[in-house]
Structure formats: structure tokens, C-alpha cells
Design a protein around this motif. Structure first.
Motif, mmCIF file in Angstrom:
data_model
loop_
_atom_site.group_PDB
_atom_site.id
_atom_site.type_symbol
_atom_site.label_atom_id
_atom_site.label_comp_id
_atom_site.label_asym_id
_atom_site.label_seq_id
_atom_site.Cartn_x
_atom_site.Cartn_y
_atom_site.Cartn_z
ATOM 1 N N GLU A 27 0.832 4.294 -2.966
ATOM 2 C CA GLU A 27 0.859 5.590 -2.681
ATOM 3 C C GLU A 27 2.207 6.325 -3.270
ATOM 4 O O GLU A 27 1.728 7.493 -3.821
ATOM 5 C CB GLU A 27 0.748 5.666 -1.130
ATOM 6 C CG GLU A 27 0.559 7.467 -0.813
ATOM 7 C CD GLU A 27 -0.875 8.034 -1.198
ATOM 8 O OE1 GLU A 27 -0.676 9.191 -1.023
ATOM 9 O OE2 GLU A 27 -1.584 7.086 -1.520
ATOM 10 N N LEU A 28 3.264 5.692 -3.075
ATOM 11 C CA LEU A 28 4.495 6.348 -3.734
ATOM 12 C C LEU A 28 4.218 6.657 -5.215
ATOM 13 O O LEU A 28 4.573 7.519 -6.166
ATOM 14 C CB LEU A 28 5.809 5.679 -3.542
ATOM 15 C CG LEU A 28 6.112 5.930 -1.927
ATOM 16 C CD1 LEU A 28 7.322 4.748 -1.773
ATOM 17 C CD2 LEU A 28 6.393 7.135 -1.661
ATOM 18 N N ARG B 294 -4.676 8.021 -7.254
ATOM 19 C CA ARG B 294 -4.928 6.963 -6.240
ATOM 20 C C ARG B 294 -6.168 6.094 -7.006
ATOM 21 O O ARG B 294 -5.901 4.936 -6.968
ATOM 22 C CB ARG B 294 -5.570 7.745 -5.018
ATOM 23 C CG ARG B 294 -4.267 7.968 -4.183
ATOM 24 C CD ARG B 294 -4.868 8.510 -2.812
ATOM 25 N NE ARG B 294 -3.934 9.075 -1.924
ATOM 26 C CZ ARG B 294 -3.905 10.122 -1.263
ATOM 27 N NH1 ARG B 294 -5.141 11.118 -1.127
ATOM 28 N NH2 ARG B 294 -2.734 10.591 -0.402
ATOM 29 N N ALA C 239 1.333 6.621 -6.945
ATOM 30 C CA ALA C 239 0.441 7.820 -7.267
ATOM 31 C C ALA C 239 0.884 9.063 -7.038
ATOM 32 O O ALA C 239 0.682 10.009 -7.897
ATOM 33 C CB ALA C 239 -0.862 7.604 -6.061
ATOM 34 N N SER C 240 1.836 9.266 -6.148
ATOM 35 C CA SER C 240 2.433 10.748 -6.014
ATOM 36 C C SER C 240 3.171 11.123 -7.163
ATOM 37 O O SER C 240 3.500 12.260 -7.098
ATOM 38 C CB SER C 240 3.170 10.575 -4.655
ATOM 39 O OG SER C 240 4.380 9.853 -4.668
ATOM 40 N N ILE D 220 -4.003 13.930 -7.241
ATOM 41 C CA ILE D 220 -3.654 13.004 -6.344
ATOM 42 C C ILE D 220 -4.736 12.002 -6.096
ATOM 43 O O ILE D 220 -4.652 10.955 -5.925
ATOM 44 C CB ILE D 220 -2.943 13.237 -4.730
ATOM 45 C CG1 ILE D 220 -2.557 12.100 -3.923
ATOM 46 C CG2 ILE D 220 -3.898 14.221 -4.007
ATOM 47 C CD1 ILE D 220 -1.218 11.454 -4.620
ATOM 48 N N GLU D 221 -6.003 12.407 -5.795
ATOM 49 C CA GLU D 221 -7.159 11.525 -5.781
ATOM 50 C C GLU D 221 -7.362 10.805 -7.076
ATOM 51 O O GLU D 221 -7.679 9.619 -7.282
ATOM 52 C CB GLU D 221 -8.436 12.410 -5.262
ATOM 53 C CG GLU D 221 -8.309 13.019 -3.920
ATOM 54 C CD GLU D 221 -8.022 11.674 -2.886
ATOM 55 O OE1 GLU D 221 -8.499 10.817 -3.030
ATOM 56 O OE2 GLU D 221 -7.395 12.050 -1.839
ATOM 57 N N ALA E 125 0.690 -1.109 -0.068
ATOM 58 C CA ALA E 125 -0.079 -0.074 0.017
ATOM 59 C C ALA E 125 0.864 1.301 0.121
ATOM 60 O O ALA E 125 0.650 2.238 -0.697
ATOM 61 C CB ALA E 125 -1.015 0.085 1.214
ATOM 62 N N GLU E 126 1.945 1.375 0.699
ATOM 63 C CA GLU E 126 2.744 2.329 0.716
ATOM 64 C C GLU E 126 3.421 2.568 -0.788
ATOM 65 O O GLU E 126 3.545 3.703 -1.000
ATOM 66 C CB GLU E 126 3.831 2.140 1.757
ATOM 67 C CG GLU E 126 3.322 2.553 3.256
ATOM 68 C CD GLU E 126 4.355 1.879 4.416
ATOM 69 O OE1 GLU E 126 4.089 2.291 5.673
ATOM 70 O OE2 GLU E 126 5.008 1.007 4.144
ATOM 71 N N TRP E 127 3.936 1.414 -1.145
ATOM 72 C CA TRP E 127 4.492 1.435 -2.483
ATOM 73 C C TRP E 127 3.734 2.133 -3.383
ATOM 74 O O TRP E 127 3.849 3.051 -4.129
ATOM 75 C CB TRP E 127 4.770 0.070 -2.753
ATOM 76 C CG TRP E 127 5.540 -0.266 -4.214
ATOM 77 C CD1 TRP E 127 6.283 0.627 -5.112
ATOM 78 C CD2 TRP E 127 5.272 -1.381 -5.217
ATOM 79 N NE1 TRP E 127 6.573 0.101 -6.292
ATOM 80 C CE2 TRP E 127 6.080 -1.084 -6.371
ATOM 81 C CE3 TRP E 127 4.444 -2.304 -5.000
ATOM 82 C CZ2 TRP E 127 5.882 -1.864 -7.291
ATOM 83 C CZ3 TRP E 127 4.639 -3.329 -5.827
ATOM 84 C CH2 TRP E 127 5.372 -3.267 -7.343
#
Length: 206
Positions: free
Chosen positions: A64-65, A78, A67-68, A74-75, A60-62
Motif C-alpha cells: 500500500e505504501l 493499487r 502504491a501511494s 491510487i486505484e 500488504a501494508e508495504w
């Protein structure tokens, strides 16, 4: 001196036991105004991919990176990542049949893969969780292919010394790493060489 015949098999997941159809992934990118393969290329950026498979960050953290880094709000980014992640590939039927054949002959089979903490769920989703004896995940053992530590742990988990283990992967670096660690290793390019692999494992014919 001839090598001992392998008594156990370690097999890679992506590109070997699991195949990916690029069409649904590219469709997500096109739908979101991204260039084809933009999501894959971003996800595979070494500075975020390596910690994801080395057990340093979660899947999940990966994501998020990933997406950033997309050229989207950003929405929206995601949402695009979630849509892209919904497709989990499918088992290669010929490779799965080979795995079953190896196990039916009394040989242990281990899945040896660079993966995130999403791996176990994927195996359940794909119906593969019960198809192997051992799962060797880079995320879980905190070492990734082609590091020697990965292969040492893999052999320990499958219960055979490296000289009695055959490793199959579609990545040259992983194959070279396995050979350096003392395993027999074969670079996968498709099912056309399954007969050779059957001989390498000394499987009964027919």
C-alpha cells in the motif's frame, strides 16, 4: 588450525534458491506507463522496505505504501502493484538439486532470508515448503540480515553452533555479517562453484 567441516547449511532465498525473470515485472510497469524498475525501486526504498522485513508492517501494508508513491491515481497504482505482485519467481533447479543433495547426505538445510509475512505462502506456491528443514524469516524473528541477532537465531533454529554452519547468500553485506557472527559464509554468484560448496559440507562424492 583448519576449520571444522560444516554440518548444516543456511541458504538465502532471493537470488540464490529463487530466481526472478525481470521480463514479467517490467511488462507490468510498461503497461501502466511507469519506467522500467519503478516498482522495484519504490518497493526497495529503505524507509518502507526495512519495516516490511523487520516484522513491523505486513506485506500488504508495504505494498500500500508502494502504491501511494507511484505517479498514478491510487486505484490504478493499487492495480499495478497487485499485477506486479502476481509473479512470484521460480526455484533455481540447480540450487534446489544441491539442497536435496545436502539433505540426502544427512545435513540439515535452513532457508535464511529477509522476508515479509508473505514468505510461507510463497514457499507453498513455489513447491519449496518441504524442501528445507528450517525457515528463518526476518519478519518472524524480528531481526534481519546482516544483524548478528539474525545469525544467532538462525543457528539456534538449525541446531548447530556458528562454526559448524555454512551460509550462502548473494549479498556481500549478509556474507560479511555471517562471518562476523562466526559462520563460514560464501557469496553466491552462480552454480559454477557448487563443487567447492560440496567439499565445504564434506558431501560424499558421486
Amino acid at each position: 588450525m583448519p576449520r571444522d567441516r560444516a554440518q548444516a547449511l543456511l541458504i538465502d532465498l532471493d537470488g540464490v534458491l529463487r530466481r526472478w525473470d525481470p521480463a514479467p515485472m517490467i511488462a507490468v510497469e510498461v503497461d501502466n506507463g511507469l519506467k522500467p524498475a519503478a516498482l522495484l525501486e519504490t518497493a526497495m526504498s529503505w524507509d518502507i522496505y526495512r519495516p516490511a522485513m523487520a516484522g513491523e508492517i505486513t506485506d500488504a501494508e508495504w505494498m500500500e505504501l508502494v502504491a501511494s508513491r507511484l505517479p498514478l491515481d491510487i486505484e490504478e497504482a493499487r492495480a499495478a502493484v497487485a499485477q506486479w505482485q502476481a509473479y512470484r519467481g521460480e526455484p533455481d533447479p540447480e540450487v534446489l538439486a544441491f539442497v536435496r543433495e545436502v539433505r540426502a547426505a544427512g545435513r540439515k538445510v535452513g532457508l535464511a532470508t529477509n522476508a515479509t509475512d508473505r514468505l510461507r505462502g510463497d514457499l507453498e506456491t513455489l513447491g519449496l515448503a518441504g524442501e528445507v528443514d528450517v525457515v528463518v524469516s526476518s519478519w518472524e524473528i524480528k531481526a534481519h540480515k546482516p544483524a548478528p541477532e539474525f545469525f544467532e537465531k538462525a543457528c539456534e533454529l538449525i541446531g548447530f553452533p556458528p562454526k559448524l554452519v555454512l551460509f550462502i547468500d548473494d549479498d556481500d553485506r549478509a556474507v560479511r555479517g555471517a562471518r562476523a557472527a562466526g559462520l563460514s559464509a560464501y557469496r553466491w554468484s552462480g552454480p559454477q562453484h557448487l563443487d567447492y560448496l560440496r567439499k565445504a559440507l564434506d558431501l560424499p562424492e558421486g
